[in-house]
Design a protein around this motif. Structure first.
Motif, mmCIF file in Angstrom:
data_model
loop_
_atom_site.group_PDB
_atom_site.id
_atom_site.type_symbol
_atom_site.label_atom_id
_atom_site.label_comp_id
_atom_site.label_asym_id
_atom_site.label_seq_id
_atom_site.Cartn_x
_atom_site.Cartn_y
_atom_site.Cartn_z
ATOM 1 N N UNK A 11 0.827 -1.212 0.000
ATOM 2 C CA UNK A 11 0.000 0.000 0.000
ATOM 3 C C UNK A 11 0.859 1.260 0.000
ATOM 4 N N UNK A 12 1.966 1.231 0.757
ATOM 5 C CA UNK A 12 2.850 2.406 0.812
ATOM 6 C C UNK A 12 3.470 2.707 -0.550
ATOM 7 N N UNK A 13 3.696 1.653 -1.350
ATOM 8 C CA UNK A 13 4.273 1.876 -2.674
ATOM 9 C C UNK A 13 3.332 2.660 -3.580
ATOM 10 N N UNK A 14 2.042 2.646 -3.260
ATOM 11 C CA UNK A 14 1.055 3.344 -4.089
ATOM 12 C C UNK A 14 0.572 4.651 -3.467
ATOM 13 N N UNK A 15 1.105 4.999 -2.299
ATOM 14 C CA UNK A 15 0.689 6.239 -1.634
ATOM 15 C C UNK A 15 1.236 7.436 -2.406
ATOM 16 N N UNK A 16 0.434 8.482 -2.636
ATOM 17 C CA UNK A 16 0.950 9.688 -3.313
ATOM 18 C C UNK A 16 2.144 10.278 -2.574
ATOM 19 N N UNK A 17 3.102 10.772 -3.340
ATOM 20 C CA UNK A 17 4.358 11.245 -2.744
ATOM 21 C C UNK A 17 4.142 12.433 -1.808
ATOM 22 N N UNK A 18 3.092 13.204 -2.033
ATOM 23 C CA UNK A 18 2.874 14.368 -1.182
ATOM 24 C C UNK A 18 2.568 13.965 0.261
ATOM 25 N N UNK A 19 2.057 12.746 0.451
ATOM 26 C CA UNK A 19 1.790 12.254 1.806
ATOM 27 C C UNK A 19 3.099 12.091 2.569
ATOM 28 N N UNK A 20 4.133 11.619 1.884
ATOM 29 C CA UNK A 20 5.440 11.500 2.529
ATOM 30 C C UNK A 20 5.997 12.882 2.875
ATOM 31 N N UNK A 21 5.678 13.881 2.045
ATOM 32 C CA UNK A 21 6.077 15.236 2.374
ATOM 33 C C UNK A 21 5.415 15.735 3.639
ATOM 34 N N UNK A 22 4.126 15.429 3.798
ATOM 35 C CA UNK A 22 3.421 15.808 5.027
ATOM 36 C C UNK A 22 4.030 15.104 6.239
ATOM 37 N N UNK A 23 4.381 13.825 6.060
ATOM 38 C CA UNK A 23 5.009 13.074 7.152
ATOM 39 C C UNK A 23 6.356 13.688 7.522
ATOM 40 N N UNK A 24 7.164 14.038 6.505
ATOM 41 C CA UNK A 24 8.458 14.652 6.781
ATOM 42 C C UNK A 24 8.325 15.995 7.463
ATOM 43 N N UNK A 25 7.322 16.777 7.054
ATOM 44 C CA UNK A 25 7.093 18.072 7.688
ATOM 45 C C UNK A 25 6.717 17.900 9.157
ATOM 46 N N UNK A 26 5.866 16.911 9.448
ATOM 47 C CA UNK A 26 5.394 16.717 10.820
ATOM 48 C C UNK A 26 6.473 16.129 11.725
ATOM 49 N N UNK A 27 7.215 15.156 11.211
ATOM 50 C CA UNK A 27 8.167 14.417 12.051
ATOM 51 C C UNK A 27 9.553 15.082 12.056
ATOM 52 N N UNK A 28 10.134 15.263 10.882
ATOM 53 C CA UNK A 28 11.521 15.706 10.810
ATOM 54 C C UNK A 28 11.695 17.190 11.118
ATOM 55 N N UNK A 29 10.732 18.014 10.730
ATOM 56 C CA UNK A 29 10.877 19.462 10.919
ATOM 57 C C UNK A 29 10.162 19.938 12.181
ATOM 58 N N UNK A 30 8.870 19.644 12.300
ATOM 59 C CA UNK A 30 8.117 20.145 13.457
ATOM 60 C C UNK A 30 8.466 19.423 14.753
ATOM 61 N N UNK A 31 8.675 18.091 14.693
ATOM 62 C CA UNK A 31 8.933 17.324 15.919
ATOM 63 C C UNK A 31 10.423 17.259 16.251
ATOM 64 N N UNK A 32 11.247 16.873 15.284
ATOM 65 C CA UNK A 32 12.679 16.730 15.547
ATOM 66 C C UNK A 32 13.442 18.043 15.396
ATOM 67 N N UNK A 33 12.845 19.037 14.780
ATOM 68 C CA UNK A 33 13.481 20.335 14.667
ATOM 69 C C UNK A 33 14.622 20.416 13.681
ATOM 70 N N UNK A 34 14.624 19.553 12.670
ATOM 71 C CA UNK A 34 15.673 19.611 11.650
ATOM 72 C C UNK A 34 15.464 20.841 10.765
ATOM 73 N N UNK A 35 16.537 21.364 10.156
ATOM 74 C CA UNK A 35 16.420 22.613 9.375
ATOM 75 C C UNK A 35 15.579 22.435 8.113
ATOM 76 N N UNK A 36 14.798 23.457 7.822
ATOM 77 C CA UNK A 36 14.036 23.458 6.581
ATOM 78 C C UNK A 36 14.978 23.693 5.395
ATOM 79 N N UNK A 37 14.528 23.269 4.230
ATOM 80 C CA UNK A 37 15.273 23.471 2.975
ATOM 81 C C UNK A 37 16.602 22.740 2.955
ATOM 82 N N UNK A 38 16.839 21.830 3.884
ATOM 83 C CA UNK A 38 18.106 21.099 3.927
ATOM 84 C C UNK A 38 18.016 19.822 3.109
ATOM 85 N N UNK A 39 19.114 19.488 2.428
ATOM 86 C CA UNK A 39 19.154 18.259 1.631
ATOM 87 C C UNK A 39 18.997 17.027 2.502
#
Length: 438
Positions: A264-292
């Motif tokens: 199912x994850x292989x068929x999930x739209x890529x924008x959902x992973x972007x929302x997950x990254x925004x919530x977990x990596x940036x908002x929760x873990x505090x990693x820098x925005x716009x970083x590679x």
């Protein structure tokens, strides 16, 4: 005798019906083949139209119009107070465009006191001349007081006019290049001073508000950083998960649930992973925005299901006899997997990994959500510095109102397509080179 005659008559009557049925089946098969050929032809036609449109608009981006001018590095303009020995910032803040303008006025034979004519020179040379000339002086301050021929970038509108992208037959009021500028352009072209050169800046420049000084250099570095992160994280994690599920895990409802979720994850739209990254990596873990680094983590999550599915298929394709032979000769389960099964499945694993990386390279939506649409002019030194990616750079240029950015956008698309085709060709070559048929 009567029975034989009846059977013969029945057989003779049934033969035409069978012939009609066979003809119908053959006709249906021919129609099916025709539909398939038409479908392929339509697909190839649309692909040809798309590629033709992109190439016709983008190939000119690989060439840039320049004007070769004898620039006199006048000390009165660069360092009138002779303070460069004690204040290096003098060389940074000097009015370098004035040097280019003075050289152009002299080349065209314009009277410097004719301010009305001099004002028409505005928009002829790129404002990027400031960076060009400043870099020359910074590299060799001894050039001050001397004259040197320098290829100055033409402004975007003049570059478009030189390439024939602006219709010069329309009234002057309806175009951004004046008749006087066209006359000067033709004069410099006839003298061999104005010409097109290969646009190395397209590959080395970063973001800029001026099309002629815009490039994909920062985007390429950002994309390379992200692909390295995806490769270092997704490949070992994906292969390890696949080996466990395929070779060690017992069949149960829990493993079935994991398999269903991976598919199912292989068929999930890529924008959902972007929302997950925004919530977990940036908002929760505090990693820098716009970083590679954050972009690489998001694309890793997106690529993992593809690698796991491809690796499991490659492992399952190895014949059971290989496993039985290895175990029969005394190998442990671990030895059997890593010394026999995994090497034989490596071509399929590499193919799946490269295809997953190619998909990640072309993704835009998840990167937009984690802020990789910043205006980044400087090269990122580490994966934690602000950066952008090649598809995001294309997206940003597509939103620009300036006409010349369409050319840059199409050129960047060509570069991205070349990378994608190269990665897919490598995957095909590896598969055909190392694949074994059982």
């Amino acid at each position: 005798m009567t029975d034989i005659s009846l059977d013969t008559l029945a057989s003779s009557a049934a033969r035409p019906r069978r012939d009609i049925g066979i003809k119908k089946r053959y006709a249906a098969e021919r129609r099916f083949r025709l539909y398939g050929v038409l479908a392929i032809a339509v697909g190839l036609a649309f692909l040809g139209v798309m590629l033709t449109s992109i190439v016709s608009k983008g190939y000119t981006a690989f060439w840039q119009t320049t004007v070769t001018l004898p620039i006199h590095f006048d000390e009165k303009i660069i360092d009138p107070s002779n303070k460069r020995a004690t204040d290096p910032n003098v060389l940074v803040t000097a009015n370098y465009p004035k040097l280019a303008e003075a050289a152009l006025i002299e080349k065209l034979g314009i009277d410097p006191s004719d301010r009305a004519t001099v004002r028409k020179l505005k928009g002829f040379l790129s404002d990027g001349s400031r960076v060009q000339l400043r870099a020359i002086v910074a590299a060799d301050p001894s050039v001050i007081g001397t004259t040197r021929d320098v290829d100055i970038l033409a402004a975007a509108n003049l570059d478009s006019a030189y390439k024939g992208q602006i219709d010069l037959n329309v009234p002057e009021s309806r175009r951004k290049v004046s008749d006087q500028q066209v006359e000067w352009m033709n004069k410099l072209k006839a003298e061999g001073v104005m010409a097109e050169h290969f646009n190395t800046g397209l590959f080395s420049y970063g973001a800029s508000s001026r099309p002629e000084t815009s490039g994909v250099g920062v985007a390429l570095i950002g994309s390379i950083y992200m692909m390295v992160i995806v490769l270092l994280l997704a490949l070992p994690i994906g292969v390890a998960a696949s080996i466990y599920l395929e070779e060690f895990a017992k069949k149960s409802r829990f493993t079935d649930l994991i398999e269903v979720n991976i598919n199912n994850l292989a068929a999930v739209p890529s924008i959902v992973f972007g929302l997950l990254g925004l919530a977990v990596f940036i908002n929760f873990l505090g990693l820098p925005r716009s970083a590679s680094f954050v972009g690489g983590l998001v694309l890793t999550l997106m690529t993992l299901p593809t690698i796991i599915i491809a690796t499991r298929a490659a492992l399952a394709a190895v014949p059971p006899s290989i496993r039985s032979a290895a175990l029969g000769l005394g190998a442990s389960k671990m030895q059997m997997v890593f010394q026999h099964i995994l090497p034989l499945a490596a071509p399929g694993i590499l193919t799946g990994t490269i295809i997953g990386l190619a998909r990640a390279l072309g993704e835009t939506a998840p990167l937009l959500l984690i802020g990789m649409v910043a205006f980044v002019a400087d090269y990122p030194k580490t994966p934690f510095d602000p950066a952008t990616a090649l598809p995001v750079q294309i997206y940003m240029w597509a939103n620009e109102a300036e006409r010349a950015f369409v050319e840059r956008m199409s050129g960047a698309i060509i570069i991205l397509l070349i990378f994608l085709m190269a990665m897919n060709i490598v995957a095909i070559v590896l598969r055909r080179r190392f694949e074994r048929r059982w």
